[in-house]
Design a protein around this motif. Structure first.
Motif, PDB file in Angstrom:
ATOM      1  N   PHE A 290       0.895  -1.171   0.060  1.00  0.00           N
ATOM      2  CA  PHE A 290      -0.065  -0.115   0.125  1.00  0.00           C
ATOM      3  C   PHE A 290       0.802   1.293   0.109  1.00  0.00           C
ATOM      4  N   VAL A 291       1.928   1.189   0.784  1.00  0.00           N
ATOM      5  CA  VAL A 291       3.139   2.460   0.947  1.00  0.00           C
ATOM      6  C   VAL A 291       3.387   2.550  -0.609  1.00  0.00           C
ATOM      7  N   TYR A 292       3.903   1.464  -1.291  1.00  0.00           N
ATOM      8  CA  TYR A 292       4.346   1.483  -2.594  1.00  0.00           C
ATOM      9  C   TYR A 292       3.402   2.122  -3.436  1.00  0.00           C
ATOM     10  N   GLY A 293       2.086   1.719  -3.558  1.00  0.00           N
ATOM     11  CA  GLY A 293       1.280   2.281  -4.700  1.00  0.00           C
ATOM     12  C   GLY A 293       0.907   3.810  -4.160  1.00  0.00           C
ATOM     13  N   MET A 294       0.711   4.158  -2.813  1.00  0.00           N
ATOM     14  CA  MET A 294       0.301   5.286  -2.608  1.00  0.00           C
ATOM     15  C   MET A 294       1.659   6.545  -2.779  1.00  0.00           C
ATOM     16  N   ALA A 295       2.777   5.775  -2.591  1.00  0.00           N
ATOM     17  CA  ALA A 295       3.914   6.987  -2.740  1.00  0.00           C
ATOM     18  C   ALA A 295       4.083   7.020  -4.238  1.00  0.00           C
ATOM     19  N   TYR A 296       3.780   6.143  -5.063  1.00  0.00           N
ATOM     20  CA  TYR A 296       3.912   6.391  -6.484  1.00  0.00           C
ATOM     21  C   TYR A 296       2.933   7.496  -6.861  1.00  0.00           C
ATOM     22  N   GLY A 297       1.745   7.149  -6.408  1.00  0.00           N
ATOM     23  CA  GLY A 297       0.625   8.280  -6.669  1.00  0.00           C
ATOM     24  C   GLY A 297       0.960   9.525  -6.350  1.00  0.00           C
ATOM     25  N   VAL A 311      -0.415   9.527   5.572  1.00  0.00           N
ATOM     26  CA  VAL A 311      -0.677   8.076   5.764  1.00  0.00           C
ATOM     27  C   VAL A 311       0.543   7.220   5.232  1.00  0.00           C
ATOM     28  N   ILE A 312       1.147   7.727   4.232  1.00  0.00           N
ATOM     29  CA  ILE A 312       2.495   7.092   3.886  1.00  0.00           C
ATOM     30  C   ILE A 312       3.644   7.183   4.897  1.00  0.00           C
ATOM     31  N   GLU A 313       3.682   8.541   5.636  1.00  0.00           N
ATOM     32  CA  GLU A 313       4.811   8.340   6.503  1.00  0.00           C
ATOM     33  C   GLU A 313       4.542   7.614   7.679  1.00  0.00           C
ATOM     34  N   LYS A 314       3.248   7.546   8.153  1.00  0.00           N
ATOM     35  CA  LYS A 314       2.593   6.671   9.272  1.00  0.00           C
ATOM     36  C   LYS A 314       3.142   5.341   9.230  1.00  0.00           C
ATOM     37  N   ALA A 315       2.788   4.795   7.915  1.00  0.00           N
ATOM     38  CA  ALA A 315       3.040   3.265   7.694  1.00  0.00           C
ATOM     39  C   ALA A 315       4.538   3.004   7.578  1.00  0.00           C
ATOM     40  N   TRP A 316       5.153   3.807   6.936  1.00  0.00           N
ATOM     41  CA  TRP A 316       6.429   3.699   6.667  1.00  0.00           C
ATOM     42  C   TRP A 316       7.207   3.619   8.154  1.00  0.00           C
ATOM     43  N   ASN A 317       6.909   4.694   8.941  1.00  0.00           N
ATOM     44  CA  ASN A 317       7.411   4.652  10.351  1.00  0.00           C
ATOM     45  C   ASN A 317       7.159   3.592  11.002  1.00  0.00           C
ATOM     46  N   ALA A 318       5.961   2.961  10.911  1.00  0.00           N
ATOM     47  CA  ALA A 318       5.462   1.756  11.523  1.00  0.00           C
ATOM     48  C   ALA A 318       6.364   0.720  11.190  1.00  0.00           C
ATOM     49  N   PHE A 362       8.941  -4.675   0.802  1.00  0.00           N
ATOM     50  CA  PHE A 362       9.365  -3.609   1.447  1.00  0.00           C
ATOM     51  C   PHE A 362      10.379  -2.755   0.621  1.00  0.00           C
ATOM     52  N   LEU A 363      11.294  -3.322  -0.286  1.00  0.00           N
ATOM     53  CA  LEU A 363      12.018  -2.693  -0.995  1.00  0.00           C
ATOM     54  C   LEU A 363      11.527  -1.760  -2.112  1.00  0.00           C
ATOM     55  N   LEU A 364      10.324  -2.175  -2.694  1.00  0.00           N
ATOM     56  CA  LEU A 364       9.475  -1.386  -3.477  1.00  0.00           C
ATOM     57  C   LEU A 364       9.107  -0.317  -2.872  1.00  0.00           C
ATOM     58  N   ALA A 365       8.448  -0.634  -1.711  1.00  0.00           N
ATOM     59  CA  ALA A 365       7.945   0.690  -0.675  1.00  0.00           C
ATOM     60  C   ALA A 365       9.000   1.708  -0.627  1.00  0.00           C
ATOM     61  N   GLY A 366      10.094   1.218   0.105  1.00  0.00           N
ATOM     62  CA  GLY A 366      11.174   2.152   0.346  1.00  0.00           C
ATOM     63  C   GLY A 366      11.639   2.893  -0.974  1.00  0.00           C
TER      64      GLY A 366
END
Length: 373
Positions: A290-297, A311-318, A362-366
């Motif tokens: 979800f982080v990957y998709g939203m961050a791309y968006g 939302v992205i920041e909260k999920a990544w930090n978690a 995780f790497l895609l998201a990062g």
């Protein structure tokens, strides 16, 4: 008037705080490298078979997803060690698939995503011999119903997109679209996508009348993660004027909108998106996708930055706070399966049946978080 100004200031301050916490590119990269180093040290032999309930070759989908993530890391930090690790893996498997080229199973040809990436870095016809044979077979046969489970959308769709670019041939885009829309609108009773909720049923076994224990529709976190990740990845690949781009953007936006209100307070998403009590708790793979998709968006102007960046920041930090161990191992990762009960219970220390695909997510998201400006 003063109240309105105060609310605007609070909103801007909140956005700036979120931005500041994920804009430290050095820390984002460090976490990605840490998690990847753990895996590469553990799996130094790229051809070593994977043994769980049975023995499997190392070019199955779980490893294919890992290498998607590794190539995303390599794109933002092109380290020779990463390239060699991917190249040696592809060479070991002769740039081919577990069940050969006459193969309609997207799980098997997922590996082609990395084969094509490696080809693009250093073209050599042998790298794409098997990929072209397999995908051209799909291109030239009439079936559209291959992706009967939503995981397959991520495994297969980007391969068509990459070949469409490589061959400059719209036939790949059209076949990809037709197969995607068959999964979306025709599999099961009325398609696997529910436009009312903006989410997907995993396969025909989970569409209505099937429900979760609380009576809600069954929307599996990682399954929906595969779809939003596929949409994001395809949009990164295809040209701006490629056919059906608007459809993919519309679906990504609808999914992202549906995910915001059901994010957990701690930043993760539950494995059952509409039933938080059905094996509720932290889960990393769906959250990462979800982080990957939203961050791309956000990075590409598809999603509103002010809405989605917190939302992205909260999920990544978690994920980095509660999921990444000091040695790089990833906790709270659901094992392979297709629904919330699989691989349960989860915990910080529990080792899933496969450690590779979660790291790929995780790497895609990062890599997309790293790109946020």
């Amino acid at each position: 008037m003063k109240k309105h100004i105060l609310l605007v200031c609070i909103s801007v301050l909140s956005l700036q705080t979120a931005f500041s916490q994920i804009s430290d590119k050095k820390k984002v990269l460090e976490k990605m490298q840490l998690a990847n180093e753990y895996f590469m040290n553990k799996w130094q032999d790229v051809g070593k078979t994977i043994i769980t309930n049975k023995e499997r070759p190392s070019n199955i989908w779980t490893r294919g997803v890992y290498y998607e993530g590794l190539m995303a890391l390599h794109e933002i930090y092109p380290k020779e060690e990463y390239y060699k690790y991917a190249y040696d893996w592809a060479e070991f498997h002769d740039w081919g698939f577990r069940n050969g080229n006459a193969n309609r199973n997207a799980d098997d040809y997922c590996a082609a995503q990395t084969y094509i990436d490696l080809y693009n870095l250093e073209p050599d016809a042998k790298k794409l011999k098997n990929t072209k044979a397999c995908i051209n077979m799909l291109l030239n046969t009439p079936q559209l119903d291959d992706w009967s489970w939503i995981d397959a959308i991520q495994m297969g769709m980007p391969v068509f997109a990459k070949l469409g670019v490589l061959e400059n041939d719209d036939r790949y885009y059209e076949k990809m679209y037709d197969m995607y829309m068959y999964s979306r609108d025709k599999h099961g009773d009325h398609g696997l996508y529910n436009p009312k909720d903006g989410l997907w049923w995993r396969d025909a076994d989970f569409d209505p009348p099937y429900t979760e224990p609380n009576g809600e529709d069954s929307y599996w976190s990682r399954g929906n993660g595969w779809v939003i990740a596929a949409l994001a990845k395809v949009l990164t690949i295809i040209p701006k004027d490629a056919p059906h781009r608007e459809q993919y953007m519309m679906d990504l936006k609808s999914m992202a909108q549906a995910l915001v209100p059901i994010q957990r307070k701690d930043g993760f998403w539950n494995v059952s998106l509409h039933d938080p009590k059905h094996y509720g708790g932290k889960e990393l793979s769906g959250t990462a996708l979800f982080v990957y998709g939203m961050a791309y968006g956000v990075n590409n102007g598809i999603l509103d930055k002010e809405t989605y960046l917190p939302v992205i920041e909260k999920a990544w930090n978690a994920m980095i706070k509660d999921g990444v161990h000091k040695n790089g191992f990833l906790g709270y990762l659901q094992s392979t399966g297709k629904e919330p009960k699989d691989g349960q219970p989860l915990s910080y220390d529990k080792i899933p049946d496969f450690e590779d695909y979660g790291l790929g997510c995780f790497l895609l998201a990062g890599a997309e978080v790293y790109r946020i400006k």
